[in-house]
Design a protein around this motif. Structure first.
Motif, PDB file in Angstrom:
ATOM      1  N   MET A   1       0.980  -1.209  -0.068  1.00 22.72           N
ATOM      2  CA  MET A   1       0.083   0.102   0.023  1.00 22.72           C
ATOM      3  C   MET A   1       0.749   1.155   0.006  1.00 22.72           C
ATOM      4  SD  MET A   1      -2.373   1.680   2.931  1.00 22.72           S
ATOM      5  CE  MET A   1      -1.273   1.313   4.437  1.00 22.72           C
ATOM      6  N   VAL A   2       0.562   2.165  -0.688  1.00 23.64           N
ATOM      7  CA  VAL A   2       1.084   3.577  -0.772  1.00 23.64           C
ATOM      8  C   VAL A   2       0.182   4.579  -0.154  1.00 23.64           C
ATOM      9  CG1 VAL A   2       2.122   5.350  -2.116  1.00 23.64           C
ATOM     10  CG2 VAL A   2       2.321   3.053  -2.909  1.00 23.64           C
ATOM     11  N   LEU A   3       0.401   5.090   0.909  1.00 20.32           N
ATOM     12  CA  LEU A   3      -0.681   5.966   1.852  1.00 20.32           C
ATOM     13  C   LEU A   3      -0.607   7.392   1.454  1.00 20.32           C
ATOM     14  CD1 LEU A   3      -3.047   5.822   3.385  1.00 20.32           C
ATOM     15  CD2 LEU A   3      -1.418   5.989   5.519  1.00 20.32           C
ATOM     16  N   VAL A   4      -1.581   7.896   0.764  1.00 18.31           N
ATOM     17  CA  VAL A   4      -1.420   9.388   0.409  1.00 18.31           C
ATOM     18  C   VAL A   4      -2.600  10.141   1.233  1.00 18.31           C
ATOM     19  CG1 VAL A   4      -1.509  11.081  -1.499  1.00 18.31           C
ATOM     20  CG2 VAL A   4      -0.598   8.918  -1.987  1.00 18.31           C
ATOM     21  N   VAL A   5      -2.080  10.926   2.153  1.00 20.23           N
ATOM     22  CA  VAL A   5      -3.155  11.734   3.167  1.00 20.23           C
ATOM     23  C   VAL A   5      -3.058  13.095   2.664  1.00 20.23           C
ATOM     24  CG1 VAL A   5      -3.541  12.398   5.519  1.00 20.23           C
ATOM     25  CG2 VAL A   5      -2.723  10.398   5.011  1.00 20.23           C
ATOM     26  N   VAL A   6      -4.289  13.443   2.233  1.00 22.54           N
ATOM     27  CA  VAL A   6      -4.491  14.858   1.891  1.00 22.54           C
ATOM     28  C   VAL A   6      -5.223  15.939   2.989  1.00 22.54           C
ATOM     29  CG1 VAL A   6      -5.979  16.202   0.311  1.00 22.54           C
ATOM     30  CG2 VAL A   6      -5.009  13.925  -0.384  1.00 22.54           C
ATOM     31  N   SER A   7      -4.464  16.882   3.293  1.00 18.23           N
ATOM     32  CA  SER A   7      -5.088  17.730   4.219  1.00 18.23           C
ATOM     33  C   SER A   7      -5.123  19.148   4.194  1.00 18.23           C
ATOM     34  CB  SER A   7      -4.315  17.210   5.765  1.00 18.23           C
ATOM     35  OG  SER A   7      -2.847  17.436   5.736  1.00 18.23           O
ATOM     36  N   SER A   8      -5.249  19.901   4.989  1.00 25.59           N
ATOM     37  CA  SER A   8      -5.383  21.368   4.974  1.00 25.59           C
ATOM     38  C   SER A   8      -5.426  22.217   6.156  1.00 25.59           C
ATOM     39  CB  SER A   8      -6.242  22.041   3.999  1.00 25.59           C
ATOM     40  OG  SER A   8      -7.754  21.867   4.603  1.00 25.59           O
ATOM     41  N   PRO A   9      -4.694  23.333   6.311  1.00 24.39           N
ATOM     42  CA  PRO A   9      -5.076  23.811   7.622  1.00 24.39           C
ATOM     43  C   PRO A   9      -6.283  24.574   7.762  1.00 24.39           C
ATOM     44  CG  PRO A   9      -3.551  25.259   6.064  1.00 24.39           C
ATOM     45  CD  PRO A   9      -3.799  23.869   5.399  1.00 24.39           C
ATOM     46  N   LYS A  10      -6.786  24.797   6.631  1.00 26.56           N
ATOM     47  CA  LYS A  10      -8.199  25.728   6.758  1.00 26.56           C
ATOM     48  C   LYS A  10      -9.374  24.708   5.855  1.00 26.56           C
ATOM     49  CE  LYS A  10      -8.548  29.578   5.345  1.00 26.56           C
ATOM     50  NZ  LYS A  10      -8.661  31.289   5.467  1.00 26.56           N
ATOM     51  N   GLY A  11     -10.631  24.939   6.136  1.00 26.48           N
ATOM     52  CA  GLY A  11     -11.706  23.982   5.451  1.00 26.48           C
ATOM     53  C   GLY A  11     -12.030  24.710   4.165  1.00 26.48           C
ATOM     54  N   GLY A  12     -12.687  24.001   3.409  1.00 29.66           N
ATOM     55  CA  GLY A  12     -13.011  24.591   2.307  1.00 29.66           C
ATOM     56  C   GLY A  12     -12.289  24.935   1.262  1.00 29.66           C
ATOM     57  N   VAL A  13     -11.273  24.363   1.316  1.00 33.53           N
ATOM     58  CA  VAL A  13     -10.179  24.867   0.133  1.00 33.53           C
ATOM     59  C   VAL A  13     -10.086  23.751  -1.030  1.00 33.53           C
ATOM     60  CG1 VAL A  13      -8.526  25.836   2.116  1.00 33.53           C
ATOM     61  CG2 VAL A  13      -8.330  23.320   1.399  1.00 33.53           C
ATOM     62  N   GLY A  14     -10.819  22.720  -0.907  1.00 30.98           N
ATOM     63  CA  GLY A  14     -10.893  21.555  -2.179  1.00 30.98           C
ATOM     64  C   GLY A  14     -10.431  20.530  -2.084  1.00 30.98           C
ATOM     65  N   LYS A  15      -9.962  19.902  -0.650  1.00 32.41           N
ATOM     66  CA  LYS A  15      -9.420  18.853  -0.296  1.00 32.41           C
ATOM     67  C   LYS A  15     -10.203  17.756  -1.123  1.00 32.41           C
ATOM     68  CE  LYS A  15      -9.943  19.191   3.892  1.00 32.41           C
ATOM     69  NZ  LYS A  15     -10.439  20.583   4.203  1.00 32.41           N
ATOM     70  N   THR A  17     -12.723  17.776  -3.294  1.00 29.82           N
ATOM     71  CA  THR A  17     -12.607  17.811  -4.655  1.00 29.82           C
ATOM     72  C   THR A  17     -11.247  17.273  -5.388  1.00 29.82           C
ATOM     73  OG1 THR A  17     -13.919  19.988  -4.554  1.00 29.82           O
ATOM     74  CG2 THR A  17     -13.015  19.352  -6.632  1.00 29.82           C
ATOM     75  N   LEU A  18     -10.117  17.564  -4.728  1.00 29.28           N
ATOM     76  CA  LEU A  18      -8.985  17.196  -5.412  1.00 29.28           C
ATOM     77  C   LEU A  18      -8.713  15.595  -5.113  1.00 29.28           C
ATOM     78  CD1 LEU A  18      -6.538  20.019  -4.445  1.00 29.28           C
ATOM     79  CD2 LEU A  18      -7.636  19.522  -6.667  1.00 29.28           C
ATOM     80  N   VAL A  19      -9.137  15.036  -3.644  1.00 27.76           N
ATOM     81  CA  VAL A  19      -8.899  13.568  -3.668  1.00 27.76           C
ATOM     82  C   VAL A  19      -9.914  12.859  -4.619  1.00 27.76           C
ATOM     83  CG1 VAL A  19      -9.793  11.713  -2.000  1.00 27.76           C
ATOM     84  CG2 VAL A  19      -8.397  13.879  -0.980  1.00 27.76           C
ATOM     85  N   ALA A  20     -11.134  13.181  -4.679  1.00 29.60           N
ATOM     86  CA  ALA A  20     -11.862  12.384  -5.898  1.00 29.60           C
ATOM     87  C   ALA A  20     -11.366  12.737  -7.329  1.00 29.60           C
ATOM     88  CB  ALA A  20     -13.247  13.178  -5.923  1.00 29.60           C
ATOM     89  N   ASN A  21     -10.844  13.722  -7.654  1.00 29.78           N
ATOM     90  CA  ASN A  21     -10.294  13.862  -9.131  1.00 29.78           C
ATOM     91  C   ASN A  21      -8.870  13.329  -9.181  1.00 29.78           C
ATOM     92  OD1 ASN A  21     -12.134  15.778 -10.831  1.00 29.78           O
ATOM     93  ND2 ASN A  21     -12.469  16.235  -9.073  1.00 29.78           N
ATOM     94  N   LEU A  22      -8.224  13.213  -8.140  1.00 35.61           N
ATOM     95  CA  LEU A  22      -6.899  12.668  -8.327  1.00 35.61           C
ATOM     96  C   LEU A  22      -6.906  11.251  -8.314  1.00 35.61           C
ATOM     97  CD1 LEU A  22      -4.741  14.861  -5.629  1.00 35.61           C
ATOM     98  CD2 LEU A  22      -4.244  14.620  -8.329  1.00 35.61           C
TER      99      LEU A  22
END
Ligand code: ATP
Ligand code: MG
Length: 251
Positions: A1-15, A17-22
């Motif tokens: 498994m290659v684990l990729v974690v997507v996060s952000s300091p602020k909400g509503g920035v597109g996490k 959307t980007l996870v789904a499209n990536l």
């Protein structure tokens, strides 16, 4: 498994959307992908598998001692989706208690069918306990920032200024600058600043593109329905880099 974690300091920035499209873009490049939602709002399932209404997700599986594979639904282009699912407050709290490092690591690993399968995780904004645990296990961390004054004000102090530091210090952490709009001067200036001072640290820029929100409203991905759009090209470029970074063997 290659684990990729997507996060952000602020909400509503597109996490989400980007996870789904990536996830879809990586599938289209031939990778096996499982997308996991750690956000109780369940937005990821809506984007990737809008026709599935199963209540069972990783929260309830954890609370009931069921394997997370029981929660998997099939999403666009063969992306597998592990939704957060419905959960009572007690189940949510239990999940946080149960998923300490080893249990979390085993639960995530159980989702991958091959060593090179990408498990990409969507998170809640900010820096909670679960976030910390996920990042401790991650092979790659993607931090989403907006090309706006609010996100940029955080950059110098966020994680000790990591986003502006040399890659050698944390080679597993990359930024994504989202919603860059060349029609706006501030947005343009921010994109120029990042490209001059932190080009290596940022794996890519995603332009502001209505096509993303339109595709999302229909429960589709922009890389699927509008592959020639600016956002789809940006996202596919990031997927190409992720594919290269997470492929076995010499790059
Ligand atoms: N590059 C972009 N261009 C245009 N719209 C975008 C872009 N990226 C995201 N959006 C829109 O911004 C909104 C917020 O995106 P999203 O829900 O993915 O953010 P999030 O970081 O997951 O939010 P939350 O912190 O609430 O989980 C959505 O309406 C999405 O369609
Ligand atoms: Mg989200």
């Amino acid at each position: 498994m290659v684990l990729v974690v997507v996060s952000s300091p602020k909400g509503g920035v597109g996490k989400t959307t980007l996870v789904a499209n990536l996830a879809v873009a990586l599938r289209r490049r031939g990778r096996n992908v499982t997308a996991v939602d750690f956000d109780s709002q369940n937005a990821l399932r809506f984007l990737l598998a809008p026709n599935h209404e199963s209540e069972l997700g990783i929260a309830r599986c954890t609370a009931r001692g069921l394997p997370w594979s029981d929660a998997i639904v099939s999403g666009q282009d063969g992306v597998r989706v592990a939704p957060y699912g419905e959960a009572t407050t007690a189940e949510r709290l239990l999940m946080k208690d149960v998923l300490v490092e080893k249990a979390l690591s085993e639960a995530l690993a159980s989702l991958a069918r091959s060593p090179d399968e990408i498990v990409i995780v969507d998170t809640t904004p900010g820096e909670g306990r679960m976030q910390e645990r996920l990042e401790a296990l991650a092979d790659l961390k993607l931090i989403v920032l907006l090309a706006d004054a609010g996100s940029m004000a955080l950059v110098p102090t966020y994680r000790g200024g990591l986003m502006l530091r040399p890659m050698a210090e944390r080679p597993d952490t990359f930024g994504i600058l989202n919603q860059v709009d060349p029609r706006r001067r501030l947005s343009r200036d921010i994109a120029d600043f990042i490209s001059a001072h932190a080009a290596e640290r940022f794996i890519g820029v995603v332009h502001y593109d209505e096509a993303l929100a339109e595709a999302a409203a229909r429960g589709e991905s922009v890389v699927g329905v509008a592959p020639g759009s600016v956002a789809a090209i940006d996202i596919d470029g990031i997927a190409a880099s992720l594919d290269r970074l997470t492929s076995p063997g010499p790059y």
